[in-house]
Design a protein around this motif. Structure first.
Motif, PDB file in Angstrom:
ATOM      1  N   VAL A  96     -10.755  -2.354  -1.616  1.00  0.00           N
ATOM      2  CA  VAL A  96     -10.998  -3.056  -2.876  1.00  0.00           C
ATOM      3  C   VAL A  96      -9.694  -3.178  -3.650  1.00  0.00           C
ATOM      4  O   VAL A  96      -9.373  -4.222  -4.215  1.00  0.00           O
ATOM      5  CB  VAL A  96     -12.052  -2.306  -3.711  1.00  0.00           C
ATOM      6  N   LEU A  97      -8.903  -2.082  -3.642  1.00  0.00           N
ATOM      7  CA  LEU A  97      -7.637  -2.043  -4.360  1.00  0.00           C
ATOM      8  C   LEU A  97      -6.687  -1.144  -3.584  1.00  0.00           C
ATOM      9  O   LEU A  97      -6.933   0.055  -3.474  1.00  0.00           O
ATOM     10  CB  LEU A  97      -7.853  -1.493  -5.778  1.00  0.00           C
ATOM     11  N   PRO A  98      -5.607  -1.685  -2.994  1.00  0.00           N
ATOM     12  CA  PRO A  98      -4.694  -0.869  -2.190  1.00  0.00           C
ATOM     13  C   PRO A  98      -3.962   0.165  -3.048  1.00  0.00           C
ATOM     14  O   PRO A  98      -3.786  -0.030  -4.257  1.00  0.00           O
ATOM     15  CB  PRO A  98      -3.709  -1.893  -1.609  1.00  0.00           C
ATOM     16  N   PRO A  99      -3.500   1.273  -2.468  1.00  0.00           N
ATOM     17  CA  PRO A  99      -2.715   2.253  -3.215  1.00  0.00           C
ATOM     18  C   PRO A  99      -1.457   1.608  -3.800  1.00  0.00           C
ATOM     19  O   PRO A  99      -0.724   0.913  -3.105  1.00  0.00           O
ATOM     20  CB  PRO A  99      -2.364   3.300  -2.159  1.00  0.00           C
TER      21      PRO A  99
ATOM     22  N   LEU B 174      -4.858   0.610 -25.256  1.00  0.00           N
ATOM     23  CA  LEU B 174      -3.453   0.999 -25.219  1.00  0.00           C
ATOM     24  C   LEU B 174      -2.848   0.630 -23.871  1.00  0.00           C
ATOM     25  O   LEU B 174      -3.488   0.808 -22.814  1.00  0.00           O
ATOM     26  CB  LEU B 174      -3.306   2.512 -25.441  1.00  0.00           C
ATOM     27  N   GLY B 175      -1.616   0.124 -23.887  1.00  0.00           N
ATOM     28  CA  GLY B 175      -0.954  -0.270 -22.650  1.00  0.00           C
ATOM     29  C   GLY B 175      -0.456   0.932 -21.856  1.00  0.00           C
ATOM     30  O   GLY B 175      -0.137   1.988 -22.412  1.00  0.00           O
ATOM     31  N   GLY B 176      -0.375   0.758 -20.545  1.00  0.00           N
ATOM     32  CA  GLY B 176       0.122   1.841 -19.693  1.00  0.00           C
ATOM     33  C   GLY B 176       0.075   1.480 -18.224  1.00  0.00           C
ATOM     34  O   GLY B 176       0.007   0.304 -17.848  1.00  0.00           O
ATOM     35  N   ASP B 177       0.114   2.506 -17.361  1.00  0.00           N
ATOM     36  CA  ASP B 177       0.047   2.338 -15.901  1.00  0.00           C
ATOM     37  C   ASP B 177      -1.055   3.233 -15.353  1.00  0.00           C
ATOM     38  O   ASP B 177      -1.421   4.236 -15.945  1.00  0.00           O
ATOM     39  CB  ASP B 177       1.328   2.780 -15.160  1.00  0.00           C
ATOM     40  N   ILE B 178      -1.500   2.871 -14.155  1.00  0.00           N
ATOM     41  CA  ILE B 178      -2.379   3.735 -13.368  1.00  0.00           C
ATOM     42  C   ILE B 178      -1.784   3.844 -11.973  1.00  0.00           C
ATOM     43  O   ILE B 178      -1.428   2.833 -11.361  1.00  0.00           O
ATOM     44  CB  ILE B 178      -3.830   3.195 -13.327  1.00  0.00           C
ATOM     45  N   HIS B 179      -1.627   5.082 -11.474  1.00  0.00           N
ATOM     46  CA  HIS B 179      -1.074   5.320 -10.138  1.00  0.00           C
ATOM     47  C   HIS B 179      -2.225   5.701  -9.218  1.00  0.00           C
ATOM     48  O   HIS B 179      -2.796   6.794  -9.349  1.00  0.00           O
ATOM     49  CB  HIS B 179      -0.031   6.444 -10.165  1.00  0.00           C
ATOM     50  N   LEU B 180      -2.587   4.820  -8.309  1.00  0.00           N
ATOM     51  CA  LEU B 180      -3.620   5.088  -7.318  1.00  0.00           C
ATOM     52  C   LEU B 180      -2.937   5.452  -6.006  1.00  0.00           C
ATOM     53  O   LEU B 180      -2.248   4.628  -5.407  1.00  0.00           O
ATOM     54  CB  LEU B 180      -4.519   3.862  -7.148  1.00  0.00           C
TER      55      LEU B 180
ATOM     56  N   TYR C 195     -10.843   6.856  -5.086  1.00  0.00           N
ATOM     57  CA  TYR C 195      -9.543   7.486  -4.875  1.00  0.00           C
ATOM     58  C   TYR C 195      -9.636   8.955  -5.256  1.00  0.00           C
ATOM     59  O   TYR C 195     -10.208   9.296  -6.293  1.00  0.00           O
ATOM     60  CB  TYR C 195      -8.474   6.811  -5.748  1.00  0.00           C
ATOM     61  N   GLY C 196      -9.066   9.812  -4.422  1.00  0.00           N
ATOM     62  CA  GLY C 196      -9.051  11.232  -4.718  1.00  0.00           C
ATOM     63  C   GLY C 196      -8.541  12.024  -3.537  1.00  0.00           C
ATOM     64  O   GLY C 196      -8.222  11.467  -2.475  1.00  0.00           O
ATOM     65  N   SER C 197      -8.442  13.340  -3.693  1.00  0.00           N
ATOM     66  CA  SER C 197      -7.958  14.205  -2.624  1.00  0.00           C
ATOM     67  C   SER C 197      -8.870  14.103  -1.405  1.00  0.00           C
ATOM     68  O   SER C 197     -10.100  14.109  -1.521  1.00  0.00           O
ATOM     69  CB  SER C 197      -7.905  15.657  -3.102  1.00  0.00           C
ATOM     70  N   GLY C 198      -8.261  14.017  -0.222  1.00  0.00           N
ATOM     71  CA  GLY C 198      -9.025  13.984   1.014  1.00  0.00           C
ATOM     72  C   GLY C 198      -9.470  12.607   1.459  1.00  0.00           C
ATOM     73  O   GLY C 198     -10.125  12.485   2.499  1.00  0.00           O
ATOM     74  N   ILE C 199      -9.131  11.563   0.699  1.00  0.00           N
ATOM     75  CA  ILE C 199      -9.492  10.197   1.097  1.00  0.00           C
ATOM     76  C   ILE C 199      -8.203   9.454   1.417  1.00  0.00           C
ATOM     77  O   ILE C 199      -7.380   9.204   0.540  1.00  0.00           O
ATOM     78  CB  ILE C 199     -10.268   9.476  -0.018  1.00  0.00           C
ATOM     79  N   LYS C 200      -8.016   9.092   2.681  1.00  0.00           N
ATOM     80  CA  LYS C 200      -6.727   8.609   3.172  1.00  0.00           C
ATOM     81  C   LYS C 200      -6.425   7.160   2.829  1.00  0.00           C
ATOM     82  O   LYS C 200      -5.272   6.728   2.895  1.00  0.00           O
ATOM     83  CB  LYS C 200      -6.657   8.776   4.703  1.00  0.00           C
ATOM     84  N   GLN C 201      -7.439   6.366   2.492  1.00  0.00           N
ATOM     85  CA  GLN C 201      -7.248   4.937   2.210  1.00  0.00           C
ATOM     86  C   GLN C 201      -6.581   4.226   3.390  1.00  0.00           C
ATOM     87  O   GLN C 201      -5.699   3.394   3.238  1.00  0.00           O
ATOM     88  CB  GLN C 201      -6.406   4.733   0.937  1.00  0.00           C
ATOM     89  N   GLU C 202      -7.010   4.549   4.603  1.00  0.00           N
ATOM     90  CA  GLU C 202      -6.429   3.972   5.823  1.00  0.00           C
ATOM     91  C   GLU C 202      -7.534   3.423   6.723  1.00  0.00           C
ATOM     92  O   GLU C 202      -7.836   3.996   7.777  1.00  0.00           O
ATOM     93  CB  GLU C 202      -5.601   5.005   6.576  1.00  0.00           C
ATOM     94  N   PRO C 203      -8.187   2.346   6.354  1.00  0.00           N
ATOM     95  CA  PRO C 203      -9.221   1.771   7.220  1.00  0.00           C
ATOM     96  C   PRO C 203      -8.654   1.426   8.600  1.00  0.00           C
ATOM     97  O   PRO C 203      -7.506   1.009   8.727  1.00  0.00           O
ATOM     98  CB  PRO C 203      -9.644   0.504   6.470  1.00  0.00           C
ATOM     99  N   PHE C 204      -9.471   1.606   9.627  1.00  0.00           N
ATOM    100  CA  PHE C 204      -9.014   1.335  10.989  1.00  0.00           C
ATOM    101  C   PHE C 204     -10.038   0.484  11.718  1.00  0.00           C
ATOM    102  O   PHE C 204     -11.211   0.423  11.345  1.00  0.00           O
ATOM    103  CB  PHE C 204      -8.776   2.640  11.753  1.00  0.00           C
ATOM    104  N   ASP C 205      -9.583  -0.183  12.767  1.00  0.00           N
ATOM    105  CA  ASP C 205     -10.447  -0.959  13.647  1.00  0.00           C
ATOM    106  C   ASP C 205     -10.761  -0.159  14.899  1.00  0.00           C
ATOM    107  O   ASP C 205      -9.962   0.682  15.342  1.00  0.00           O
ATOM    108  CB  ASP C 205      -9.768  -2.267  14.041  1.00  0.00           C
ATOM    109  N   SER C 206     -11.895  -0.445  15.487  1.00  0.00           N
ATOM    110  CA  SER C 206     -12.282   0.206  16.739  1.00  0.00           C
ATOM    111  C   SER C 206     -11.486  -0.361  17.903  1.00  0.00           C
ATOM    112  O   SER C 206     -11.154  -1.547  17.926  1.00  0.00           O
ATOM    113  CB  SER C 206     -13.774  -0.004  17.007  1.00  0.00           C
ATOM    114  N   ASN C 207     -11.197   0.504  18.875  1.00  0.00           N
ATOM    115  CA  ASN C 207     -10.695   0.036  20.159  1.00  0.00           C
ATOM    116  C   ASN C 207     -11.147   1.012  21.237  1.00  0.00           C
ATOM    117  O   ASN C 207     -11.348   2.203  20.978  1.00  0.00           O
ATOM    118  CB  ASN C 207      -9.175  -0.158  20.160  1.00  0.00           C
ATOM    119  N   GLN C 208     -11.323   0.500  22.438  1.00  0.00           N
ATOM    120  CA  GLN C 208     -11.900   1.290  23.523  1.00  0.00           C
ATOM    121  C   GLN C 208     -11.035   2.490  23.885  1.00  0.00           C
ATOM    122  O   GLN C 208     -11.550   3.559  24.217  1.00  0.00           O
ATOM    123  CB  GLN C 208     -12.107   0.398  24.754  1.00  0.00           C
ATOM    124  N   ARG C 209      -9.736   2.342  23.788  1.00  0.00           N
ATOM    125  CA  ARG C 209      -8.855   3.447  24.145  1.00  0.00           C
ATOM    126  C   ARG C 209      -9.122   4.669  23.273  1.00  0.00           C
ATOM    127  O   ARG C 209      -9.257   5.784  23.785  1.00  0.00           O
ATOM    128  CB  ARG C 209      -7.405   3.004  23.994  1.00  0.00           C
TER     129      ARG C 209
END
Length: 491
Positions: free
Chosen positions: A10-13, A32-38, A262-276
């Motif tokens: 939905v929103l990349p790091p 108020l203006g600012g930043d968010i670090h995901l 977003y949080g500890s333990g969630i890698k945000q690294e979706p992967f595709d399946s492959n037979q190997r």
């Protein structure tokens, strides 16, 4: 992260400019203006660059003062991004260092569309991806592929054909929830020079009634990660997690609102399946063919946890823990097996205890009636004649190993640790692996002696297979699955 994976974030790091919505003391909200670090696998952080509300104390006249840093806590804190997305922080803490500088810390963040005005934090849907979860699916997303290749070259007069596998999308239901395994698909077909199909395995949890965020974690995400790790025999990471609400008119087919977590333990690294990867990571569970559905397995996991099953509370935590020293791992596994034996045999133990107490009372009455013992001897005897029957670790281990497919004792007997203690002068003289494990456990627990790390690791690996087989048994897996864990080199 694989940018071309079919499962899209939905929103990349990244770091995003945002507008923070800060509640003030008058019941309003200041922007108020600012930043968010995901950040992947880390709690979110943020910064605020404008003057924070309600920091000043009024003095006489127009004077005002304040002490810094100042701390504010919010169960829910929201910021909006320029791209129209919204990020909702849970259990947020704001540290105000100067009037126009503050840091934001939070337990986790939900990135997606804005929440309702009421700020509802209850959801009835979750989308989860865990490393190698497709190894448990038992079915590929395509049934057949026809490639027009003749003699190693493309036959341009032939046709490309891909037949989908309808059964690759499956659902299990009970009265309160649905559990689905499916594939998100990505197709590149507009380019006449390039064609590609990709599939990302996902698990969908669909609830009849809305649940809190923590309930989704405790009853679905965490058990699923542990079950996948148990099936594969190795820790698997959470690569994607989203929560939300479903569209009632589409039932389980779509989302009304979806929030990437977003949080500890969630890698945000979706992967595709492959037979190997599926072949390299064989699973002892097969959701396509197993008699027990994954929904039943997850329900049973929660039930065992609520019953404080010792194997769940000890070995279950080891499934997703960081690597331990072999000494600590060995002691934990022995504790897990001993605890499970006691837990499953507590009624037998109670019956044995009643019989023991009755016989103890009769024997003591007979002895204490003797005039040959003085009062001190009688007190010593009553104190040291235990009220409960003694149960040794070796007896527990023998029974524990006998209740799963055989092979554990033979594997233990061939280890270096068994050989090094075979001639130990302590009783018994004719030691089996269970006796030797009892002696080694006592040595390690009480600091009597140490053992080579390699010897401990060799034994710990076998005991882990035994604990894993027992946990599969507790979850209703077949004896064949248990045997593959005990004796299979690839599981």
């Amino acid at each position: 992260m694989d940018e071309s994976a079919a499962l899209k974030l939905v929103l990349p790091p990244d770091t995003y400019r945002c507008t923070w919505k800060i509640p003030d003391s008058k019941g309003g909200v200041q922007e108020l203006g600012g930043d968010i670090h995901l950040r992947a696998d880390m709690p979110p952080r943020g910064q605020i660059y404008e003057e924070f509300p309600d920091i000043w104390e009024k003095g006489e006249g127009e004077t005002k003062s304040a002490g810094f840093p100042q701390e504010r806590t919010y169960p829910v804190l929201v910021c909006s991004l320029i791209n129209g997305r919204s990020v909702t922080l849970l259990e947020a803490r704001v540290s105000v260092f100067t009037p126009d500088r503050a840091m934001v810390f939070a337990r986790c963040a939900l990135a997606g569309s804005p929440l309702s005005e009421e700020g509802s934090m209850r959801f009835n849907r979750a989308k989860i991806q865990i490393g190698n979860v497709d190894s448990l699916f038992g079915v590929a997303p395509t049934k057949s592929r026809s490639l027009p290749v003749v003699g190693g070259e493309v036959d341009f007069e032939g046709n490309w054909a891909v037949e989908p596998e309808p059964e690759s999308s499956q659902w299990w239901e009970d009265g309160d929830a649905s559990f689905g395994m499916a594939y998100d698909a990505s197709v590149t077909a507009a380019d006449p020079y390039h064609f590609r199909m990709r599939f990302s395995p996902v698990v969908i949890v669909d609830l009849r009634e809305e649940a809190s965020f923590d309930e989704l974690l405790e009853r679905w995400l965490n058990p699923l990660q542990k079950v996948v790790s148990l099936a594969l025999g190795k820790k698997r990471e959470i690569t994607y997690f989203a929560v939300g609400t479903r569209r009632a008119e589409m039932q389980s087919k779509g989302w009304d609102s979806q929030y990437q977590v977003y949080g500890s333990g969630i890698k945000q690294e979706p992967f595709d399946s492959n037979q190997r990867d599926v072949m390299r990571n064989p699973s002892v569970m097969n959701w396509k063919t197993d008699s027990r559905s994954p929904l039943e397995v997850l329900r049973l996991w929660s039930k065992l946890r609520e019953e404080h099953n010792p194997l769940i509370e000890t070995y279950g935590t080891l499934l997703t823990a960081q690597m331990q020293h072999p000494r600590a791992k060995l002691l934990l596994l022995l504790q897990a097996l001993e605890g499970l034996h006691g837990f499953e045999n507590k009624y037998k133990k109670e019956e044995a205890s009643v019989k023991h107490k009755s016989r103890r009372s009769a024997i003591l009455d007979e002895i204490l009636s003797s005039t040959s013992l003085n009062s001190e001897d009688k007190k010593f005897l009553k104190r040291n004649f235990t009220n409960r029957p003694l149960v040794s670790l070796d007896a527990c281990l023998r029974e524990s190993f006998s209740s799963i497919p055989e092979g554990v004792m033979a594997k233990l007997a061939s280890t270096s640790l068994m050989a090094s203690l075979a001639d130990d002068p302590r009783e018994p003289k004719d030691k089996d692996p269970a006796d030797i494990l009892r002696l080694a456990r006592n040595d390690l627990s009480h600091g009597n002696r140490g053992y080579p790390v390699r010897d401990l690791e060799e034994v710990a690996e076998i005991l882990e297979r035994a604990a894993r087989a027992h946990l599969l048994r507790c979850l209703g897996s077949s004896e064949g699955a248990q045997a593959r864990v005990v004796n299979g080199e690839n599981y």
